[in-house]
Design a protein around this motif. Sequence first.
Motif, mmCIF file in Angstrom:
data_model
loop_
_atom_site.group_PDB
_atom_site.id
_atom_site.type_symbol
_atom_site.label_atom_id
_atom_site.label_comp_id
_atom_site.label_asym_id
_atom_site.label_seq_id
_atom_site.Cartn_x
_atom_site.Cartn_y
_atom_site.Cartn_z
ATOM 1 N N GLN A 1 30.362 -13.514 2.985
ATOM 2 C CA GLN A 1 31.522 -14.139 2.851
ATOM 3 C C GLN A 1 32.095 -14.872 1.390
ATOM 4 O OE1 GLN A 1 34.199 -13.845 5.589
ATOM 5 N NE2 GLN A 1 32.625 -12.293 6.042
ATOM 6 N N ALA A 2 30.855 -15.507 1.093
ATOM 7 C CA ALA A 2 31.100 -16.386 -0.090
ATOM 8 C C ALA A 2 31.698 -15.048 -1.406
ATOM 9 C CB ALA A 2 29.879 -16.927 -0.533
ATOM 10 N N CYS A 3 30.718 -14.031 -1.345
ATOM 11 C CA CYS A 3 31.091 -12.975 -2.302
ATOM 12 C C CYS A 3 32.306 -12.595 -2.035
ATOM 13 C CB CYS A 3 29.944 -11.939 -2.490
ATOM 14 S SG CYS A 3 28.457 -12.800 -3.033
ATOM 15 N N ARG A 4 32.734 -12.166 -1.006
ATOM 16 C CA ARG A 4 33.953 -11.839 -0.506
ATOM 17 C C ARG A 4 35.199 -12.600 -1.161
ATOM 18 N NH1 ARG A 4 36.908 -10.518 5.230
ATOM 19 N NH2 ARG A 4 37.582 -12.558 4.967
ATOM 20 N N GLU A 5 35.032 -13.694 -0.902
ATOM 21 C CA GLU A 5 36.136 -14.723 -1.360
ATOM 22 C C GLU A 5 36.078 -14.663 -2.905
ATOM 23 O OE1 GLU A 5 38.126 -15.736 0.855
ATOM 24 O OE2 GLU A 5 39.287 -16.438 -0.775
ATOM 25 N N ALA A 6 34.729 -14.758 -3.662
ATOM 26 C CA ALA A 6 34.881 -15.019 -4.850
ATOM 27 C C ALA A 6 35.526 -13.476 -5.707
ATOM 28 C CB ALA A 6 33.357 -14.714 -5.413
ATOM 29 N N ALA A 7 35.505 -12.484 -4.979
ATOM 30 C CA ALA A 7 36.094 -11.426 -5.577
ATOM 31 C C ALA A 7 37.628 -11.282 -5.891
ATOM 32 C CB ALA A 7 35.853 -10.051 -4.580
ATOM 33 N N SER A 8 38.077 -12.273 -5.305
ATOM 34 C CA SER A 8 39.665 -12.796 -5.445
ATOM 35 C C SER A 8 39.810 -13.481 -6.545
ATOM 36 C CB SER A 8 40.329 -13.134 -4.009
ATOM 37 O OG SER A 8 40.032 -14.535 -3.803
ATOM 38 N N TRP A 9 38.822 -14.113 -6.919
ATOM 39 C CA TRP A 9 39.220 -15.113 -8.228
ATOM 40 C C TRP A 9 38.915 -14.230 -9.488
ATOM 41 C CZ3 TRP A 9 34.301 -18.389 -6.206
ATOM 42 C CH2 TRP A 9 34.850 -18.991 -4.772
ATOM 43 N N PRO A 10 39.396 -15.084 -10.788
ATOM 44 C CA PRO A 10 39.022 -14.423 -11.816
ATOM 45 C C PRO A 10 37.438 -14.398 -12.046
ATOM 46 C CG PRO A 10 40.703 -16.152 -12.367
ATOM 47 C CD PRO A 10 40.241 -16.252 -10.629
ATOM 48 N N SER A 11 37.161 -13.267 -12.863
ATOM 49 C CA SER A 11 35.809 -12.771 -12.962
ATOM 50 C C SER A 11 34.858 -13.498 -13.659
ATOM 51 C CB SER A 11 35.934 -11.336 -13.375
ATOM 52 O OG SER A 11 36.688 -11.205 -14.607
ATOM 53 N N ASP A 12 35.728 -14.583 -14.532
ATOM 54 C CA ASP A 12 34.597 -15.539 -15.238
ATOM 55 C C ASP A 12 34.266 -16.939 -14.465
ATOM 56 O OD1 ASP A 12 37.222 -16.411 -15.000
ATOM 57 O OD2 ASP A 12 37.284 -17.480 -17.170
ATOM 58 N N LEU A 13 34.700 -16.802 -13.061
ATOM 59 C CA LEU A 13 34.260 -18.038 -12.147
ATOM 60 C C LEU A 13 33.011 -17.688 -11.401
ATOM 61 C CD1 LEU A 13 37.566 -19.270 -10.785
ATOM 62 C CD2 LEU A 13 36.415 -20.044 -12.802
ATOM 63 N N PHE A 14 32.097 -18.546 -11.344
ATOM 64 C CA PHE A 14 30.949 -18.114 -10.472
ATOM 65 C C PHE A 14 31.140 -18.927 -9.097
ATOM 66 C CE2 PHE A 14 30.017 -22.692 -12.413
ATOM 67 C CZ PHE A 14 30.001 -23.154 -11.139
ATOM 68 N N ILE A 15 30.159 -18.256 -8.171
ATOM 69 C CA ILE A 15 30.029 -18.701 -6.983
ATOM 70 C C ILE A 15 28.814 -18.880 -6.543
ATOM 71 C CG2 ILE A 15 29.803 -16.010 -6.241
ATOM 72 C CD1 ILE A 15 31.188 -19.096 -3.890
ATOM 73 N N SER A 16 28.625 -20.282 -6.066
ATOM 74 C CA SER A 16 27.390 -20.879 -6.037
ATOM 75 C C SER A 16 27.148 -20.938 -4.162
ATOM 76 C CB SER A 16 27.346 -22.330 -6.250
ATOM 77 O OG SER A 16 26.234 -22.511 -7.013
ATOM 78 N N PHE A 17 26.044 -20.550 -3.848
ATOM 79 C CA PHE A 17 25.609 -20.798 -2.489
ATOM 80 C C PHE A 17 24.234 -21.258 -1.989
ATOM 81 C CE2 PHE A 17 25.451 -16.086 -3.553
ATOM 82 C CZ PHE A 17 23.907 -15.837 -3.267
ATOM 83 N N ASN A 18 24.172 -21.900 -0.949
ATOM 84 C CA ASN A 18 22.686 -22.574 -0.804
ATOM 85 C C ASN A 18 21.838 -21.588 0.193
ATOM 86 O OD1 ASN A 18 23.462 -25.604 -1.417
ATOM 87 N ND2 ASN A 18 25.177 -25.012 -0.378
ATOM 88 N N VAL A 19 20.834 -21.698 -0.228
ATOM 89 C CA VAL A 19 19.745 -20.875 0.435
ATOM 90 C C VAL A 19 18.562 -21.569 0.858
ATOM 91 C CG1 VAL A 19 17.769 -18.962 -0.029
ATOM 92 C CG2 VAL A 19 20.350 -18.469 -0.664
ATOM 93 N N SER A 20 18.335 -21.699 2.178
ATOM 94 C CA SER A 20 17.023 -22.428 2.643
ATOM 95 C C SER A 20 15.919 -21.625 2.717
ATOM 96 C CB SER A 20 17.464 -22.787 4.033
ATOM 97 O OG SER A 20 17.473 -21.703 4.823
#
Length: 289
Positions: free
Chosen positions: A97-116
């Motif tokens: 879901q995080a990557c799906r959303e990030a795909a709608s942003w400008p491509s120089d923006l990062f997406i950070s997610f937490n991994v346990s």
Amino acid sequence: RAKADGRGHFRVFTPSMRDELLRRKKLMNALRLAIVHDELFLLFQPIVDTTTGKTRGFEALLRWRHPELGTIPPSEFIDLAELSGQIVAIGAWVIDQACREAASWPSDLFISFNVSARQLTDNALIACVAKAAATHGIACERMVVEITESTLIDNDAAALSVLHELQAMGCSIALDDFGTGYASLSYLQRFPFDKLKIDQSFLRKLDGENCDDAKIVRAIGELGRQMALTIVSEGVETPEQLALVRSARCALAQGYLFDRPLSPKAARDRLRQEGATVLGIAFERPATA
Ligand code: C2E
Ligand code: MG
Ligand code: MG
Ligand code: MG
């Protein structure tokens, strides 16, 4: 009633502890259906450049909307999901879901997610990241995997190889809540971090430029420069805290001063207000040409 806690001590169960236990048990059962019932959702909190104030990326933060109990914060259910093993499926959902959303942003923006912890040593993580990249057409170079010190403590060797693999794919690795765990500085040598996120507790009690917390923030800024790590300051709520973070030359900051965790739409609106080209913009504005 009393029960041994495993160390030869006895704890008395009070009614409120019993209620708490029941609530946790209830949550744990309900969590099994949370994905199927579409009760999980992500919020996106901007992470900004401390010199320009521009959004550089977002951190995905998980929420659970329980039909009866309302919105439950991650502090209440992530550890339950870890215990039951459901974190692996939930974590995969988060990354997708995080990557799906990030795909709608400008491509120089990062997406950070937490991994346990459990996710990091689960074999499926690498495939999950690769799949999200392919499905949504976003480069792994845009992904930041956030882990905490405690994640690493119990699975040193296994974690190390996964982190190397993620980096080889292009992902960045961030050490979250830096400064609060048990890890020593040797962790910075052993693990291939790209970013350190200074825990918000160092900013919380901030009281003047010369208090101990301010000195620690500045020292971490210097550590980042020496070790070529990007420093992210969490929990920036006031202009004074931002001033400190800037004087410590921390490159990035995150906190209520800039924005709270936002709905996907609010995140896109923020980008649009900044003048970024957000995918889908043509559909939301009346055509002019
Ligand atoms: P975290 O990764 O350190 O995330 C930062 C937390 O600080 C978030 O809490 C965020 O809402 C909060 N925060 C941000 N700016 C400010 C501020 O200016 N002031 C204050 N007081 N708080 C601020 P949240 O969303 O409740 O998440 C708590 C923790 O739950 C996260 O800490 C993270 O460790 C965990 N978490 C969240 N989403 C996920 C997920 O998808 N997977 C896993 N494994 N853990 C997650
Ligand atoms: Mg985090
Ligand atoms: Mg943190
Ligand atoms: Mg935290």
